[in-house]
Design a protein around this motif. Structure first.
Motif, short mmCIF file in Angstrom:
data_model
loop_
_atom_site.label_atom_id
_atom_site.label_comp_id
_atom_site.label_asym_id
_atom_site.label_seq_id
_atom_site.Cartn_x
_atom_site.Cartn_y
_atom_site.Cartn_z
N UNK A 60 0.71 -1.36 -0.05
CA UNK A 60 -0.22 -0.11 -0.03
C UNK A 60 0.83 1.33 -0.01
N UNK A 61 1.79 1.37 0.74
CA UNK A 61 2.92 2.70 0.86
C UNK A 61 3.48 2.88 -0.52
N UNK A 62 3.97 1.79 -1.24
CA UNK A 62 4.49 1.86 -2.37
C UNK A 62 3.45 2.13 -3.65
N UNK A 63 2.34 1.87 -3.44
CA UNK A 63 1.44 1.98 -4.49
C UNK A 63 0.80 3.63 -4.22
N UNK A 64 1.12 4.14 -3.43
CA UNK A 64 0.40 5.53 -3.03
C UNK A 64 0.54 6.41 -4.20
N UNK A 65 1.66 6.60 -5.06
CA UNK A 65 1.60 7.34 -6.13
C UNK A 65 0.44 7.13 -7.11
N UNK A 66 0.49 5.67 -7.60
CA UNK A 66 -0.70 5.40 -8.39
C UNK A 66 -2.03 5.64 -7.99
N UNK A 67 -2.37 5.28 -6.44
CA UNK A 67 -3.58 5.67 -5.85
C UNK A 67 -3.83 6.88 -5.95
N UNK A 68 -2.88 7.96 -5.68
CA UNK A 68 -3.20 9.29 -5.84
C UNK A 68 -3.70 9.66 -7.27
N UNK A 69 -2.91 9.21 -8.05
CA UNK A 69 -3.52 9.65 -9.64
C UNK A 69 -4.71 8.98 -9.78
N UNK A 70 -4.81 7.73 -9.57
CA UNK A 70 -6.21 7.23 -9.76
C UNK A 70 -7.32 7.99 -9.07
N UNK A 71 -7.10 8.16 -7.78
CA UNK A 71 -8.08 9.07 -7.00
C UNK A 71 -8.49 10.46 -7.55
N UNK A 72 -7.41 11.27 -7.88
CA UNK A 72 -7.62 12.43 -8.60
C UNK A 72 -8.42 12.39 -9.68
N UNK A 73 -7.94 11.53 -10.64
CA UNK A 73 -8.45 11.37 -12.06
C UNK A 73 -10.08 10.81 -11.85
#
Lengths: 311, 275
Positions: free
Chosen positions: A223-236
């Protein structure tokens, strides 16, 4: 080869450099010219024009009369506007978290070196490539209260199946949310899967040696290492959820009495601008939506420092 | 991640993924099954899963009710012209931003990023008024216009050009090539996979777009597949077999494209997100 006079060479390189600089500028501007002109005419200027229109009353052929804040005053007194605003926020607030959780789950499960990865990936992505009109049409049929497959399945499970998905004011938005989740899981899953595949195996090996359970590995490493992608997915996902329109437009007729319980801000914009032909009011509605999207995105950009992990 | 998964865990994972996959596919299966039924079969209680015999007449009927040939041609032309124009212009702009150094470059790139971040509906009415003033409502040009250039394409291709070495440029300059030749003959072929990704995205976005074709082309023979299908719903509120046949016809071209270019679709999407 003849040895050149050093001073001559010096001036000529200077000249050549100046030439290359000018040359670069010429080609640079030439290369960006079509896109620059296109973006200015089709996108940048229209932003200002929409702001302008929102202070005007616009006739069918685009002539406008200045009416000050009247469109905005009308909007704040329009129950349809407030209903659309709350529908839109409710839709995004429910659809996005569920979609993100489910697509993370799917991505994590697909990242386990099981057989059939590409088959699953293909199937999960399928909703993404279908025309929204076709998607909404089939869901409209699935949600049909008398003959729809969904109520048939619910009934076969032994529940009361008289669910009015497309006319009960308390349920209509949920029907749109379900379609939204179904449509977006595949896309987000692929983005997240790409992120998961970048995480080095070493972390997990070390954690396994230390005796960390799989669940713990998920929360402490994945989960911590996936946060950049999660952030991108969340924003879009939030941006696109706030613009929901297609499904509502096709699943609900203008005559549907529950329309006001399901219409979104973009739907209101479309309806006001192109059905009722009040493009000034429509512009004011869209300005508010854009402001809301900008504020929510800005909050996320600031908030990301607290939870997004960039190495 | 999980080298040592036991059979039990693996089975559980498959079960969850299969349930999910059924949920994803079931609407499409139901669409196809319904499209082959009679109206009576589609509303029979208890429900009938398979049609007695597949009624192809539903397809020919809906094909005759709506000008599907025009829908296909309009959609095809819209996609074709958007791809040609936006890939060429985006590639040029992306190359300039990635490989050339000139004043104004950063401002231009800011404009590109700004366009990508603003919700598209804010452009819609001015674009509509522009098309209307040019007298282009109800034409294929109207469908093409918002997509002649692409900020997203410029951004996507810039990433591809940045990965290519600068040395190619220096070597070619020494050989006397001008910048257009360097772009066209050396860099462009090397960015082929980026161009293909962009072409796929352009087709998918254009094909799925509903609101723009809906407002600019009201006359039925100038509609796209997406908008045309949406117009079917009003006329046919209850004949679901024919509505489903129309839906199948409308999704088939993209499904074929997807099956052929599946890897490109997925790589293209994976390359747009994240860090």
């Amino acid at each position: 080869m003849e040895v050149q006079n050093p001073t001559v060479e010096n001036t000529s390189t200077k000249k050549a450099k100046l030439n290359t600089k000018r040359n670069m500028m010429f080609w640079g501007w030439l290369f960006i010219a079509p896109t620059l002109i296109g973006l200015l005419v089709l996108n940048i200027f229209p932003v200002f024009q929409t702001v302008y229109l929102s202070f005007h009353s616009v006739s069918t052929f685009g002539q406008s009369t200045f009416i000050g804040l009247n469109n905005y005053i009308k909007m704040f007194n329009d129950t349809n506007f407030w209903k659309s605003l709350s529908n839109t926020l409710f839709y995004a607030g429910i659809q996005v978290p569920i979609t993100v959780v489910l697509s993370t789950l799917a991505a994590v499960l697909l990242n386990t070196k099981i057989k059939g990865l590409s088959v699953y990936r293909t199937l999960y992505f399928l909703p993404m490539i279908a025309a929204p009109a076709a998607v909404a049409m089939v869901w409209r049929w699935l949600f049909n209260s008398q003959y729809g497959l969904i109520n048939i399945i619910i009934e076969s499970l032994g529940f009361n199946a008289d669910i009015q998905w497309l006319s009960d004011p308390n349920l209509v938005l949920w029907a749109v949310i379900i379609v939204g989740i179904w449509s977006n899981i595949g896309y987000n899953m692929i983005l997240l899967l790409a992120g998961l595949q970048e995480i080095s195996k070493d972390y997990y090996e070390a954690a396994t040696v230390d005796g960390a359970s799989k669940l713990r590995q998920f929360f402490q490493i994945t989960l911590p290492l996936l946060t950049p992608q999660l952030f991108f997915v969340l924003v879009t996902s939030i941006i696109s959820a706030l613009q929901v329109f297609d499904v509502i437009f096709v699943m609900f007729d203008l005559t549907n009495p529950s329309l006001s319980s399901v219409q979104s801000l973009v739907y209101l914009f479309f309806h006001e601008s192109y059905v009722l032909n009040d493009k000034g009011y429509g512009s004011a509605v869209i300005i508010i939506l854009v402001l809301i999207i900008m504020i929510i995105t800005a909050i996320q950009l600031v908030g990301q420092k607290k939870w997004v992990n960039y190495d | 991640m999980h080298k040592d998964l036991n059979v039990k865990t693996k089975t559980l994972i498959h079960v969850i993924l299969i349930i999910g996959a059924i949920g994803m596919v079931l609407p499409f299966v139901w669409m196809i099954l319904t499209s082959g039924k009679t109206v009576g079969e589609s509303i029979s209680i208890p429900p009938q899963i398979f049609p007695e015999s597949f009624r192809w007449q539903n397809y020919s009927k809906v094909w005759n009710v709506l000008p599907f040939v025009s829908f296909f041609i309009n959609t095809g032309l819209m996609i074709f012209f958007r791809i040609i124009s936006s890939t060429l212009f985006s590639a040029m702009a992306a190359f300039a931003v990635a490989k050339l150094d000139f004043p104004g470059k950063n401002i231009f790139f800011m404009i590109v990023l700004t366009q990508m971040m603003i919700p598209a509906q804010i452009f819609l009415t001015p674009q509509y008024l522009l098309v209307q003033n040019l007298g282009l409502l109800n034409t294929v040009s109207a469908l093409v216009i918002p997509g002649v250039v692409s900020a997203f394409g410029t951004f996507l291709l810039r990433q591809f050009f940045m990965k290519l070495p600068d040395e190619l440029m220096e070597a070619a300059t020494i050989d006397g090539a001008n910048i257009w030749q360097i772009f066209y003959k050396i860099y462009l072929p090397l960015a082929k996979s980026g161009l293909i990704s962009l072409a796929i995205f352009t087709s998918l976005f254009a094909y799925k777009d509903l609101m723009w074709p809906l407002i600019v082309n009201m006359s039925q023979n100038k509609m796209t597949l997406s908008a045309g299908l949406a117009s079917l719903q009003g006329q046919y509120a209850t004949n679901y077999p024919e509505l489903m046949a129309g839906s199948v016809i409308a999704i088939i071209p993209m499904v074929i494209l997807y099956v052929i270019f599946q890897k490109r679709f997925i790589q293209g999407i994976a390359s747009t997100g994240g860090k």
